[in-house]
Design a protein around this motif. Structure first.
Motif, mmCIF file in Angstrom:
data_model
loop_
_atom_site.group_PDB
_atom_site.id
_atom_site.type_symbol
_atom_site.label_atom_id
_atom_site.label_comp_id
_atom_site.label_asym_id
_atom_site.label_seq_id
_atom_site.Cartn_x
_atom_site.Cartn_y
_atom_site.Cartn_z
ATOM 1 N N SER A 117 0.811 -1.224 0.000
ATOM 2 C CA SER A 117 0.000 0.000 0.000
ATOM 3 C C SER A 117 0.842 1.270 0.000
ATOM 4 C CB SER A 117 -0.916 0.023 1.233
ATOM 5 O OG SER A 117 -1.769 -1.078 1.252
ATOM 6 N N TYR A 118 2.173 1.109 0.110
ATOM 7 C CA TYR A 118 3.007 2.295 0.259
ATOM 8 C C TYR A 118 4.165 2.322 -0.728
ATOM 9 C CZ TYR A 118 0.455 2.751 4.607
ATOM 10 O OH TYR A 118 -0.554 2.874 5.523
ATOM 11 N N GLU A 119 4.508 3.523 -1.137
ATOM 12 C CA GLU A 119 5.711 3.772 -1.938
ATOM 13 C C GLU A 119 6.700 4.518 -1.039
ATOM 14 O OE1 GLU A 119 5.084 6.419 -5.199
ATOM 15 O OE2 GLU A 119 7.248 6.628 -5.592
ATOM 16 N N PHE A 120 7.805 3.872 -0.736
ATOM 17 C CA PHE A 120 8.757 4.481 0.194
ATOM 18 C C PHE A 120 9.614 5.520 -0.525
ATOM 19 C CE2 PHE A 120 13.073 4.420 2.134
ATOM 20 C CZ PHE A 120 12.729 5.096 3.290
ATOM 21 N N VAL A 121 9.678 6.703 0.059
ATOM 22 C CA VAL A 121 10.553 7.767 -0.467
ATOM 23 C C VAL A 121 11.464 8.235 0.666
ATOM 24 C CG1 VAL A 121 9.095 8.604 -2.339
ATOM 25 C CG2 VAL A 121 8.706 9.443 -0.037
ATOM 26 N N GLU A 122 12.736 8.302 0.390
ATOM 27 C CA GLU A 122 13.712 8.703 1.409
ATOM 28 C C GLU A 122 13.677 10.218 1.583
ATOM 29 O OE1 GLU A 122 15.641 7.488 4.207
ATOM 30 O OE2 GLU A 122 16.278 6.004 2.721
ATOM 31 N N MET A 123 13.702 10.672 2.818
ATOM 32 C CA MET A 123 13.778 12.121 3.045
ATOM 33 C C MET A 123 15.242 12.536 3.177
ATOM 34 S SD MET A 123 12.920 13.008 7.041
ATOM 35 C CE MET A 123 11.519 11.918 7.325
ATOM 36 N N GLU A 124 15.540 13.766 2.834
ATOM 37 C CA GLU A 124 16.888 14.292 3.008
ATOM 38 C C GLU A 124 17.198 14.394 4.510
ATOM 39 O OE1 GLU A 124 19.567 18.167 1.579
ATOM 40 O OE2 GLU A 124 17.384 18.153 1.329
ATOM 41 N N ASN A 125 18.404 14.045 4.866
ATOM 42 C CA ASN A 125 18.842 14.125 6.264
ATOM 43 C C ASN A 125 17.888 13.383 7.215
ATOM 44 O OD1 ASN A 125 21.089 15.767 5.655
ATOM 45 N ND2 ASN A 125 19.790 17.594 5.641
ATOM 46 N N SER A 126 17.542 12.171 6.838
ATOM 47 C CA SER A 126 16.595 11.399 7.660
ATOM 48 C C SER A 126 17.147 11.110 9.059
ATOM 49 C CB SER A 126 16.264 10.073 6.972
ATOM 50 O OG SER A 126 17.427 9.244 6.911
ATOM 51 N N THR A 127 18.488 11.098 9.193
ATOM 52 C CA THR A 127 19.085 10.775 10.495
ATOM 53 C C THR A 127 19.291 12.004 11.378
ATOM 54 O OG1 THR A 127 21.317 10.914 9.582
ATOM 55 C CG2 THR A 127 20.285 8.744 9.571
ATOM 56 N N LYS A 128 18.949 13.187 10.887
ATOM 57 C CA LYS A 128 19.070 14.390 11.718
ATOM 58 C C LYS A 128 18.044 14.351 12.847
ATOM 59 C CE LYS A 128 22.177 17.048 9.554
ATOM 60 N NZ LYS A 128 23.404 17.576 10.203
ATOM 61 N N CYS A 129 18.443 14.784 14.005
ATOM 62 C CA CYS A 129 17.574 14.799 15.190
ATOM 63 C C CYS A 129 16.333 15.670 14.932
ATOM 64 C CB CYS A 129 18.365 15.345 16.373
ATOM 65 S SG CYS A 129 17.455 15.405 17.932
ATOM 66 N N CYS A 130 15.208 15.307 15.572
ATOM 67 C CA CYS A 130 13.982 16.097 15.435
ATOM 68 C C CYS A 130 13.901 17.197 16.494
ATOM 69 C CB CYS A 130 12.753 15.199 15.506
ATOM 70 S SG CYS A 130 12.468 14.494 17.154
#
Length: 435
Positions: free
Chosen positions: A348-361
């Motif tokens: 049901s999902y198409e995975f898209v990587e976000m930029e800087n996914s490992t940056k703290c929130c």
């Protein structure tokens, strides 16, 4: 040799003096520190705090509340440790420094209530019914519309933006029995470490985790006498309560013969996997009776092919999903590929990587309350990277990140949902079953 005098810090001396001395002052930590990125102060990054620790250690500075606040101005995201060329773990030095400050000054009363009463004595679960009723009556929304949180101060105003899901009237552990049997043949016994947030607020995560494990054929044991993981106390410098939690949880899980202990909270998992061995000098098998896994780690490494067979067929429309790497899951547990492997098998999902996914929130437990301007700026940058993906769902593995990111998305009224990866997986399994 350490200079011992009235200003010395025994915890720093005992645990991490070598780390302080080995710091080369190269400044590599500056480029990765989310706090330094915001305030550009030397005391904001690890190098500055380590220099401060060294001065305290050798009696060149006297501990005071200003220094205490500098040590508290850290997200414990472990980014500095990852960047350090000589392999230091500055965040552990800072946690020890906070513990020393707590020994000297104790905690502010509000932190004492949260960490010692609500989390330390397990009172949070008894408030589940109150939180549930307030949420259903939309009292939080009403308070926000009347600007009540703003009147009560910045800290309360900040917390008021946290977006809570529907909360059952009873805690997860009150609703579920201690031992759950699968409908199919038993393939093993696993313990489930619930965690405070998932026992009270984010119960959908605990339910999904248990249901996926049962679907695979595991007998799931949820010891009723387990407590808080203790990581919040570690981060706040309350090592005495942390030690009590280790003893409590060790007793709760070691009475069963388990093949594994599963947890679906990034912070709790890093507590069990990283902090417990640090404090006890023993591995999880000796401390808790079995190896500890994050839920996404366990499912991807042990059962990816089994899960593929449970996925729904003939899905025609896909929704974009992206993934945020919680610091305590990625950096402290090394879990990076496993959640992505799970997302990539979901039809049901198409995975898209976000930029800087490992940056703290920018959440960091109490950090978001005490340093809300920095916390908000960090969260807003995360929000922009999420928007750029075009995703309608953000998958993640940490309740703190979920509250922080959902709050940031809500402030811009964006129609983007935040869900734990295992919740998305359980939804897919239910579709596969035709439910």
């Amino acid at each position: 040799m350490t200079t011992s005098n009235v200003n010395s810090l025994p915890l720093i001396e005992g645990y991490y003096e070598e780390q302080i001395i080995r710091c080369m002052k190269c400044g590599m930590c500056q480029s990765t520190c989310p706090v330094y990125y915001e305030d550009s102060l030397e005391t904001g990054c690890a190098r500055g705090k380590l220099a401060l620790s060294e001065a305290l250690l050798h009696g060149k500075l006297e501990p005071n509340h200003k220094i205490e606040m500098i040590f508290n101005k850290c997200l414990l995201c472990h980014a500095c440790a990852q960047a350090c060329p000589v392999g230091l773990s500055p965040d552990k030095v800072f946690a020890a420094a906070r513990a020393e400050m707590v020994k000297r000054y104790d905690m502010p009363w509000i932190k004492s209530i949260i960490y010692r009463k609500l989390l330390g004595e397990g009172k949070l679960s008894s408030l589940t019914g109150v939180l549930s009723l307030a949420n259903r009556l939309k009292l939080f929304s009403l308070a926000r519309s009347l600007s009540i949180p703003k009147m009560l101060g910045k800290s309360v105003e900040r917390l008021s933006f946290v977006d809570l899901p529907d909360i059952p009237s009873r805690s997860f552990m009150d609703r579920f029995p201690e031992i759950l049997e699968p409908k199919s043949k038993v393939i093993g016994d696993v313990g489930y470490f619930v965690g405070c947030a998932q026992n009270s607020v984010f119960q959908d995560v605990a339910e999904a985790s248990v249901n996926v494990l049962l679907s695979l054929g595991y007998r799931v044991i949820i010891p009723k006498d387990q407590g808080c993981c203790g990581f919040p106390h570690y981060g706040a410098g309350d090592f005495e309560t942390l030690k009590q939690k280790i003893v409590q949880n060790s007793s709760a899980f070691k009475k069963y013969k388990l093949d594994a202990i599963i947890i679906s909270c990034a912070t709790g998992g890093s507590g069990l996997k990283d902090v417990y061995p640090e404090m006890t000098k023993e591995d999880n098998i000796n401390t808790l009776g079995a190896k500890v896994y994050d839920i996404s780690e366990f499912l991807a490494e042990k059962h990816l092919d089994d899960l593929k067979k449970m996925m729904p067929k003939n899905i025609k429309e896909k929704e974009k999903v992206t993934y945020h790497d919680a610091c305590h899951l990625n950096r402290l547990q090394g879990v990076f590929n496993q959640p992505r492997e799970l997302l990539n098998i979901m039809p049901s999902y198409e995975f898209v990587e976000m930029e800087n996914s490992t940056k703290c929130c920018g959440e960091g437990g109490g950090f978001t309350v005490y340093y809300q301007d920095i916390s908000t700026s960090v969260a807003n940058r995360k929000r922009e990277t999420i928007k750029n993906t075009g995703a309608k769902v953000v998958a993640l593995g940490c309740p703190g990140c979920r509250a922080q990111i959902s709050g940031a998305l809500k402030q811009e009224r964006l129609n983007i949902d935040t869900k734990h990866t295992v919740c998305l997986l359980w939804d897919e399994i239910k579709k596969g079953k035709g439910q």
